[in-house]
Scaffold this active site. Structure first.
Site, mmCIF file in Angstrom:
data_model
loop_
_atom_site.group_PDB
_atom_site.id
_atom_site.type_symbol
_atom_site.label_atom_id
_atom_site.label_comp_id
_atom_site.label_asym_id
_atom_site.label_seq_id
_atom_site.Cartn_x
_atom_site.Cartn_y
_atom_site.Cartn_z
ATOM 1 N N CYS A 107 70.207 -7.812 46.988
ATOM 2 C CA CYS A 107 70.446 -8.808 48.028
ATOM 3 C C CYS A 107 69.096 -9.446 48.355
ATOM 4 C CB CYS A 107 71.098 -8.156 49.253
ATOM 5 S SG CYS A 107 70.095 -6.859 50.013
ATOM 6 N N GLN A 108 68.876 -9.774 49.616
ATOM 7 C CA GLN A 108 67.603 -10.381 49.996
ATOM 8 C C GLN A 108 66.507 -9.324 50.165
ATOM 9 O OE1 GLN A 108 67.091 -13.621 50.040
ATOM 10 N NE2 GLN A 108 64.984 -13.544 50.758
#
Length: 144
Positions: A107-108
């Site tokens: 993800c981030q």
């Protein structure tokens, strides 16, 4: 007789450790993480790597790790629960086998990737891993 008894005790202890490890992974309380260098090596090595980006479409539109497949975190369980033919039709890639060691989520910054990895573990993908550094680390390190 004492050597046999000690061997039996050691075997039981080892089995308990394995059971704990598997049950912990199945319960979603532990994920296996991949470092930036690990991910780079996997990308260079294999055509079998499936790198899944679980961020939102808006985040993906700002940049992505090359070769990653976008499946938002809320869709991971449904996606990996699909039959192989349906998965390929929807995502354009072959669904990895349950024993795949080249299934990595990101993800981030790591949290949603860990959530996705846990969901995959619960579906039987016990070797699924999380790139904990996420797109943030990838982009900071030049993605090279």
């Amino acid at each position: 007789m004492s050597q046999a008894l000690q061997l039996l005790r050691n075997t039981r202890t080892a089995l308990r450790c394995v059971q704990w490890s598997v049950s912990t992974r199945m319960a979603g309380t532990a994920t296996m993480d991949v470092s930036y260098d690990d991910l780079k090596a996997l990308m260079e090595k294999g055509q079998n790597l499936l790198l899944v980006d679980v961020r939102t479409q808006q985040e993906v539109d700002k940049g992505r790790i090359p070769g990653s497949l976008h499946i938002p975190v809320d869709e991971v369980q449904g996606a990996f629960g699909l039959e192989p033919e349906a998965f390929k039709a929807k995502y354009g890639v072959t669904k990895p086998p349950l024993n795949s060691s080249e299934l990595v989520f990101h993800c981030q910054m790591g949290k949603r990737g860990a959530t996705a990895t846990t969901k995959a573990n619960q579906l039987g993908y016990l070797n699924a891993r999380n790139y904990a550094g996420g797109y943030k680390e990838w982009s900071e390190r030049g993605g090279k």
